[in-house]
Design a protein around this motif. Structure first.
Motif, short mmCIF file in Angstrom:
data_model
loop_
_atom_site.label_atom_id
_atom_site.label_comp_id
_atom_site.label_asym_id
_atom_site.label_seq_id
_atom_site.Cartn_x
_atom_site.Cartn_y
_atom_site.Cartn_z
N GLU A 157 0.82 -1.21 0.00
CA GLU A 157 0.00 0.00 0.00
C GLU A 157 0.85 1.27 0.00
OE1 GLU A 157 -2.58 -3.22 1.75
OE2 GLU A 157 -0.47 -2.62 1.86
N HIS A 158 2.08 1.20 0.47
CA HIS A 158 2.92 2.40 0.56
C HIS A 158 3.61 2.76 -0.75
CE1 HIS A 158 2.05 2.29 4.68
NE2 HIS A 158 3.07 1.62 5.13
N TYR A 159 3.66 1.83 -1.68
CA TYR A 159 4.45 2.07 -2.89
C TYR A 159 3.95 3.28 -3.67
CZ TYR A 159 7.97 -1.60 -3.01
OH TYR A 159 9.10 -2.35 -2.77
N ALA A 160 2.65 3.46 -3.77
CA ALA A 160 2.10 4.61 -4.51
C ALA A 160 2.52 5.92 -3.86
CB ALA A 160 0.58 4.52 -4.59
N TRP A 161 2.51 5.98 -2.53
CA TRP A 161 2.93 7.19 -1.83
C TRP A 161 4.39 7.50 -2.12
CZ3 TRP A 161 6.59 8.69 1.76
CH2 TRP A 161 6.38 9.93 2.38
N TRP A 162 5.22 6.47 -2.07
CA TRP A 162 6.65 6.68 -2.31
C TRP A 162 6.91 7.13 -3.75
CZ3 TRP A 162 10.14 7.49 1.16
CH2 TRP A 162 10.00 6.94 2.44
N GLU B 271 16.36 8.66 6.49
CA GLU B 271 15.66 9.54 7.40
C GLU B 271 14.21 9.73 6.98
OE1 GLU B 271 16.48 13.72 9.78
OE2 GLU B 271 17.85 13.04 8.20
N LEU B 272 13.96 9.82 5.68
CA LEU B 272 12.60 9.98 5.19
C LEU B 272 11.76 8.75 5.50
CD1 LEU B 272 10.51 11.63 3.65
CD2 LEU B 272 11.47 10.74 1.51
N LEU B 273 12.34 7.58 5.34
CA LEU B 273 11.61 6.35 5.64
C LEU B 273 11.21 6.33 7.12
CD1 LEU B 273 10.66 3.52 4.65
CD2 LEU B 273 12.86 2.66 5.41
N GLN B 274 12.14 6.69 7.98
CA GLN B 274 11.86 6.69 9.41
C GLN B 274 10.79 7.72 9.77
OE1 GLN B 274 15.11 5.99 12.37
NE2 GLN B 274 14.84 8.17 12.78
N GLU B 275 10.92 8.92 9.23
CA GLU B 275 9.98 9.99 9.57
C GLU B 275 8.59 9.75 8.99
OE1 GLU B 275 11.80 13.56 8.18
OE2 GLU B 275 13.14 13.73 9.92
N SER B 276 8.51 9.04 7.88
CA SER B 276 7.22 8.81 7.23
C SER B 276 6.34 7.85 8.02
CB SER B 276 7.42 8.25 5.82
OG SER B 276 7.86 6.90 5.88
N GLY B 277 6.96 7.02 8.86
CA GLY B 277 6.20 5.97 9.53
C GLY B 277 5.94 4.77 8.67
N ARG B 278 6.30 4.85 7.40
CA ARG B 278 6.09 3.74 6.46
C ARG B 278 7.34 2.86 6.47
NH1 ARG B 278 3.59 8.36 4.76
NH2 ARG B 278 1.48 8.12 3.87
N THR B 279 7.61 2.28 7.62
CA THR B 279 8.87 1.58 7.85
C THR B 279 8.85 0.12 7.46
OG1 THR B 279 8.19 1.05 10.10
CG2 THR B 279 9.43 3.10 9.78
N GLY B 280 7.65 -0.46 7.35
CA GLY B 280 7.58 -1.91 7.31
C GLY B 280 7.86 -2.46 8.70
N PHE B 281 7.91 -3.79 8.82
CA PHE B 281 8.10 -4.36 10.16
C PHE B 281 8.75 -5.74 10.05
CE2 PHE B 281 3.77 -4.84 8.62
CZ PHE B 281 3.54 -6.20 8.69
N TYR B 282 9.39 -6.12 11.16
CA TYR B 282 10.05 -7.42 11.25
C TYR B 282 9.13 -8.44 11.92
CZ TYR B 282 14.51 -5.33 9.92
OH TYR B 282 15.50 -4.69 9.24
#
Length: 241
Positions: free
Chosen positions: A83-88, A151-162
């Protein structure tokens, strides 16, 4: 078991399916140039066809270049929401192919706001447990030649998860993730990223999270040190300085 009962259980299982595996990806260790030097990375991952075995330390055929900070039981499998790919693509102004974030599993249906620490999902015999958000490092920038990306990935909250592996098994593209049991915490991946990496002055939330057993031990120790007035620098991780 009666046919009617079988159908009821099948319908119930179908209703609980909340995610689908779109791709399974693994990668071997290579190198990337960063600040005039070659650094090892297994970031680049290729799609796999057919079932891929998954054990405690991750997917068969997947490697981690630096086991001090990558891999291990708490980071066995890295999942990223499609779902995040379009935003990126809008944010970066370029088309992105799957695997852009180095994910093992490209998922549909689970995002950081929806999943909680300790949530469990099954794919056949394989049982996975949400363990933490990703904390990006400079290798993401080096692979894509975009210094701002970590830094952008971290700040966006769109980090994915382990995900931890609680029971070994296998996974293939097209399979569904079925939730197992009820949520054991109310802490979402998004919230842990906010407190751990962004709102570092929120000491009340840091104190709460430092006492949650599902937060990885290393992160709980970091939060405890923060409460004692010690903040860890981001530069070495995000920029490789």
């Amino acid at each position: 078991m009666t046919p009617g009962r079988e159908q009821e259980e099948q319908d119930a299982a179908e209703a609980r399916v909340v995610a689908r595996v779109l791709e399974v990806r693994t990668g071997r260790t290579g190198t990337v140039e960063h600040r005039g030097r070659s650094v090892p990375t297994a970031f680049r991952k290729s799609p796999r066809t057919g079932p891929v075995a998954v054990a405690t330390l991750g997917l068969e055929g997947d490697e981690q270049a630096d086991p001090r900070v990558h891999g291990g039981p708490d980071k066995a499998v890295y999942a990223y929401p499609v779902e995040h790919y379009a935003w990126w693509q809008g944010r970066l102004g370029v088309a992105l192919a799957p695997g852009f974030f180095g994910e093992n599993l490209l998922l549909e249906g689970l995002t950081e706001e929806r999943v909680h620490l300790g949530d469990r999902y099954a794919v056949g015999e394989l049982v996975l447990e949400v363990s933490m958000p990703r904390r990006p490092c400079f290798k993401l920038a080096a692979v894509h030649d975009r210094p701002e990306l970590p830094e952008l990935l971290q700040e966006s909250g769109r980090t994915g998860f382990y995900l931890r592996v609680l029971a070994p098994g296998s996974v293939a593209a097209g399979e569904r993730l079925v939730p197992v049991g009820d949520p054991v915490t109310t802490v979402t991946v998004h919230e842990l990223n906010r407190v751990m990496n962004l709102d570092r002055s929120d000491l009340a939330a840091a104190a709460e999270l430092s006492a949650v057993p599902q937060v990885p031990e290393r992160w709980r120790q970091s939060l405890a040190r923060r409460l004692d007035g010690h903040q860890e620098p981001d530069g070495p991780r995000l920029r490789g300085t």
